[in-house]
Design an enzyme around this catalytic site. Structure first.
Site, PDB file in Angstrom:
ATOM      1  CG  ASP A 151      14.252  -7.880  -9.653  1.00  0.00           C
ATOM      2  OD1 ASP A 151      13.121  -7.524  -9.360  1.00  0.00           O
ATOM      3  OD2 ASP A 151      14.980  -7.105 -10.108  1.00  0.00           O
ATOM      4  CE  LYS A 186      10.019  -7.810 -11.833  1.00  0.00           C
ATOM      5  NZ  LYS A 186      11.214  -7.796 -12.057  1.00  0.00           N
ATOM      6  CE  LYS A 200      11.076  -7.044 -23.078  1.00  0.00           C
ATOM      7  NZ  LYS A 200      11.275  -5.737 -23.344  1.00  0.00           N
ATOM      8  CE  LYS A 238      18.539  -4.520 -10.659  1.00  0.00           C
ATOM      9  NZ  LYS A 238      18.221  -4.055 -11.761  1.00  0.00           N
ATOM     10  CG  HIS A 251       7.576  -6.401 -18.494  1.00  0.00           C
ATOM     11  ND1 HIS A 251       8.070  -6.521 -17.252  1.00  0.00           N
ATOM     12  CD2 HIS A 251       8.690  -6.012 -19.511  1.00  0.00           C
ATOM     13  CE1 HIS A 251       9.383  -6.230 -17.431  1.00  0.00           C
ATOM     14  NE2 HIS A 251       9.598  -5.745 -18.738  1.00  0.00           N
ATOM     15  NE  ARG A 308      -0.785   6.343   0.733  1.00  0.00           N
ATOM     16  CZ  ARG A 308       0.275   5.581   1.428  1.00  0.00           C
ATOM     17  NH1 ARG A 308       0.387   4.896   2.392  1.00  0.00           N
ATOM     18  NH2 ARG A 308       1.166   5.368   0.843  1.00  0.00           N
ATOM     19  CG  HIS A 314      11.491 -10.974 -16.353  1.00  0.00           C
ATOM     20  ND1 HIS A 314      10.200 -10.636 -16.429  1.00  0.00           N
ATOM     21  CD2 HIS A 314      11.807  -9.841 -15.679  1.00  0.00           C
ATOM     22  CE1 HIS A 314       9.705  -9.732 -15.684  1.00  0.00           C
ATOM     23  NE2 HIS A 314      11.131  -8.926 -15.468  1.00  0.00           N
TER      24      HIS A 314
HETATM   25  P1  NAD Z   1       5.192   3.357  -6.446  1.00  0.00           P
HETATM   26  O1  NAD Z   1       5.652   3.533  -4.990  1.00  0.00           O
HETATM   27  O2  NAD Z   1       5.615   4.477  -7.441  1.00  0.00           O
HETATM   28  O3  NAD Z   1       3.573   3.536  -6.274  1.00  0.00           O
HETATM   29  C1  NAD Z   1       2.814   3.003  -5.407  1.00  0.00           C
HETATM   30  C2  NAD Z   1       1.201   3.469  -5.522  1.00  0.00           C
HETATM   31  O4  NAD Z   1       0.472   2.784  -4.654  1.00  0.00           O
HETATM   32  C3  NAD Z   1       0.932   4.813  -5.641  1.00  0.00           C
HETATM   33  O5  NAD Z   1      -0.039   5.422  -6.558  1.00  0.00           O
HETATM   34  C4  NAD Z   1       0.251   5.099  -4.057  1.00  0.00           C
HETATM   35  O6  NAD Z   1      -0.559   6.261  -4.114  1.00  0.00           O
HETATM   36  C5  NAD Z   1      -0.565   3.774  -3.979  1.00  0.00           C
HETATM   37  N1  NAD Z   1      -0.434   3.379  -2.556  1.00  0.00           N
HETATM   38  C6  NAD Z   1       0.382   3.017  -1.756  1.00  0.00           C
HETATM   39  N2  NAD Z   1      -0.429   2.683  -0.490  1.00  0.00           N
HETATM   40  C7  NAD Z   1      -1.537   3.139  -0.688  1.00  0.00           C
HETATM   41  C8  NAD Z   1      -2.820   3.045  -0.009  1.00  0.00           C
HETATM   42  N3  NAD Z   1      -2.816   2.455   1.355  1.00  0.00           N
HETATM   43  N4  NAD Z   1      -4.010   2.982  -0.443  1.00  0.00           N
HETATM   44  C9  NAD Z   1      -4.102   3.491  -1.653  1.00  0.00           C
HETATM   45  N5  NAD Z   1      -3.082   3.364  -2.813  1.00  0.00           N
HETATM   46  C10 NAD Z   1      -1.829   3.374  -2.184  1.00  0.00           C
HETATM   47  O7  NAD Z   1       5.229   1.872  -6.864  1.00  0.00           O
HETATM   48  P2  NAD Z   1       5.405   1.239  -8.282  1.00  0.00           P
HETATM   49  O8  NAD Z   1       6.964   1.479  -8.840  1.00  0.00           O
HETATM   50  O9  NAD Z   1       4.386   1.911  -9.423  1.00  0.00           O
HETATM   51  O10 NAD Z   1       4.901  -0.289  -8.149  1.00  0.00           O
HETATM   52  C11 NAD Z   1       3.851  -0.865  -7.846  1.00  0.00           C
HETATM   53  C12 NAD Z   1       3.783  -2.338  -7.929  1.00  0.00           C
HETATM   54  O11 NAD Z   1       4.232  -2.643  -9.350  1.00  0.00           O
HETATM   55  C13 NAD Z   1       4.890  -2.762  -6.993  1.00  0.00           C
HETATM   56  O12 NAD Z   1       4.431  -4.049  -6.262  1.00  0.00           O
HETATM   57  C14 NAD Z   1       5.986  -3.205  -7.777  1.00  0.00           C
HETATM   58  O13 NAD Z   1       7.016  -4.068  -7.386  1.00  0.00           O
HETATM   59  C15 NAD Z   1       5.264  -3.535  -9.061  1.00  0.00           C
HETATM   60  N6  NAD Z   1       6.174  -3.188 -10.295  1.00  0.00           N
HETATM   61  C16 NAD Z   1       6.470  -2.082 -10.555  1.00  0.00           C
HETATM   62  C17 NAD Z   1       7.320  -1.840 -11.702  1.00  0.00           C
HETATM   63  C18 NAD Z   1       7.835  -0.444 -12.042  1.00  0.00           C
HETATM   64  O14 NAD Z   1       8.449  -0.474 -13.140  1.00  0.00           O
HETATM   65  N7  NAD Z   1       7.606   0.480 -11.369  1.00  0.00           N
HETATM   66  C19 NAD Z   1       7.649  -3.137 -12.549  1.00  0.00           C
HETATM   67  C20 NAD Z   1       7.192  -4.093 -12.138  1.00  0.00           C
HETATM   68  C21 NAD Z   1       6.491  -4.501 -11.144  1.00  0.00           C
END
Ligand code: NAD
Length: 492
Positions: free
Chosen positions: A237, A150, A184, A341, A180, A51, A242
């Protein structure tokens, strides 16, 4: 020992959420490592979308920082970094609006013939709008695919809605649902162990296996994710994805080939054979827990309520389940599933406990004959241990003892395992869906999970407390001991 690296086809990978935590911690480091290994072709681009209007240089700074923070410093060298940064592009798009999309279309127009992968590393409530815009701006090419993370819904109904939004634009063979855990090394080795060896498969059934334990334990609490976690809990979760995926790979019938639909057909059959748990039996078959304060590694830890800043919550941070698979192979073999956890340590493992021998020829001086056990470790150090009985060495009498035949992959192969995302991202570009979930698997998993969660709410099933750093509530020990078995850490 090193393996051959075969370059993948030219590609454009568009990462929606390119500035998020997932991109910084997992996706960018994994792509960098594959580039360093020589797996990315010259015509391979990574286009971050977010964004915020960071601009190209601003995004390069973000990528550089992500790699410095999340890749071992010895593995970040300037030459590899320069090559990797040259692949990176950035486009600012607020995916809920119309602006930014034409610029993204223009970037992609330079690679119409390439594999085009859209990675949705954003909140699932943006999946539908992203998909609609991708269609509206004609971004789907014959070689396009989409990767989703997920959580795939919070119940069966919401998972169907997520899937419907994606399937309006992409057909099933283009959809890559990541778990993921499936990337593994040990999980893939589980399949090698079962289906590339003569000796295990004949024993892999209720005649020879007493019970199976699957544990995914984390030392960490909910940390920053408290807000999200409190609306979700351990069941949604961890268990829905998993743990059930590990269960499927452990229990499935041999597929006719190591190919996507053959493997996924067999996993689906396992999910369909899971014996239903609902209001009639949830109390006997499931335990919910929530961590209180305690200590991990000598450091005091806060309670869940303190972590989320609330006075009360009945969200479970721990679940133990006695599951049964009602089919010919597994009738009568309990599967004890457990995740939590703030537990004693970070461990993920599958423990296959074999039945006792049918008759002992040794007298009491030989000591107790323990059951064979096969331990498949996913975390912290990936590897396998087969526990067998041997004679205690020496000139004394015949004394028996159980010893571990240990294989640590790091020690055996002299290299550390690649992160699961490295393998999975390359599979996306190769178009190989074997290690990704099909929509009917996700739906079948929710069909088993939904009645359990409903039963917890309808019967107000108790959430037991446990001290941080322990192995969960004592009720979880009672759950397995009622069956005459013990969790691995309590056994001798
Ligand atoms: P985050 O909040 O750190 O990042 C969100 C991203 O989405 C940012 O880059 C932001 O710019 C973008 N974004 C948000 N609204 C937007 C919009 N309207 N237009 C364009 N871009 C937009 O989130 P995250 O932790 O990276 O997680 C992302 C997804 O992956 C989630 O669904 C989360 O559940 C999933 N996930 C994350 C992890 C992890 O380790 N972080 C692990 C498994 C799954």
């Amino acid at each position: 020992m090193s393996s051959r690296t075969i370059q993948v086809s030219p590609f454009d990978l568009v990462v929606f959420g390119g500035t998020g935590d997932l991109a910084a911690r997992k996706l960018l480091p994994a792509l960098y490592q594959r580039d360093r290994a020589g797996q990315l072709p010259d015509e391979g681009r990574i286009i971050g979308v977010a964004r915020k209007a960071l601009g190209h240089d601003g995004y390069l700074k973000f990528v550089r920082k992500s790699l410095h923070d999340h890749v071992k410093s010895v593995e970040v060298d300037e030459e590899a970094l320069t090559r990797f940064l040259a692949r990176i592009d950035f486009c600012a798009v607020d995916v809920t609006g119309e602006s930014g999309w034409p610029e993204l279309a223009e970037i992609l127009a330079a690679g119409v013939e390439r594999v085009r992968a859209f990675y949705y590393a954003v909140s699932p409530d943006l999946f539908a709008t992203i998909s609609t815009h991708i269609q509206q701006f004609n971004l789907v090419t014959p070689k396009s695919r989409v990767v989703v993370e997920k959580p795939l819904g919070t119940d069966g109904e919401s998972a169907r809605a997520v899937n419907a939004a994606i399937s309006c634009v992409f057909s099933e063979h283009q959809v890559f649902r990541i778990d993921h855990y499936l990337g593994k090394e040990t999980v893939q080795n589980l399949m090698a162990l079962r289906f590339a060896n003569r000796m295990f498969e004949p024993l892999w059934n209720s005649m020879h296996i007493d019970h199976i334990q699957i544990t995914v334990a984390e030392e960490l609490g909910v940390g920053e994710r408290g807000g999200y976690y409190d609306g979700s809990g351990a069941m949604r979760d961890m268990v829905q994805n998993h743990i059930l995926q590990l269960l499927c790979l452990t229990a499935m019938e041999p597929p006719d080939a190591f190919q996507a639909d053959s493997v996924r057909d067999e996993k689906l059959k396992v999910l369909k054979s899971l014996r239903r748990i609902d209001e009639r039996n949830a109390e006997q078959c499931t335990i919910r827990g929530q961590y209180r304060n305690g200590s991990v590694g000598g450091q005091p830890t806060q309670s869940y309520l303190q972590d989320i800043g609330q006075d009360e919550s009945d969200t479970e941070t721990f679940v133990a389940i006695r599951a049964e698979i009602a089919n010919w192979r597994w009738a009568g073999v309990p599967f004890f599933l457990r995740t939590g956890k703030r537990l004693g340590n970070r461990t993920s493992e599958i423990v296959v406990n074999f039945r006792p021998i049918s008759h002992s020829i040794f007298d009491h001086t030989a000591g107790r004959i323990s059951q064979n056990r096969l331990i498949i470790r996913l975390q912290p150090d990936e590897g396998m241990t087969l526990e067998v009985m041997i004679k205690d060495p020496g000139p004394g009498g015949m004394r028996l003892r159980r010893i571990p035949l240990d294989m640590s992959f790091v020690e055996t192969f002299g290299v550390s395992n690649p992160d699961a995302y490295e393998r999975l991202l390359m599979d996306v570009i190769r178009g190989n869906q074997t290690l990704f979930m099909r929509h009917d698997e996700v739906a079948a998993a929710w069909r088993w999970i939904d009645p359990i969660i409903a039963a917890w709410h309808n019967t107000s099933q108790r959430v037991h407390h446990y001290a941080g750093g322990s192995w969960g509530p004592s009720a979880s020990v009672a759950l397995i001991e009622r069956d005459g078995r013990t969790w691995l850490e309590d056994s001798d």
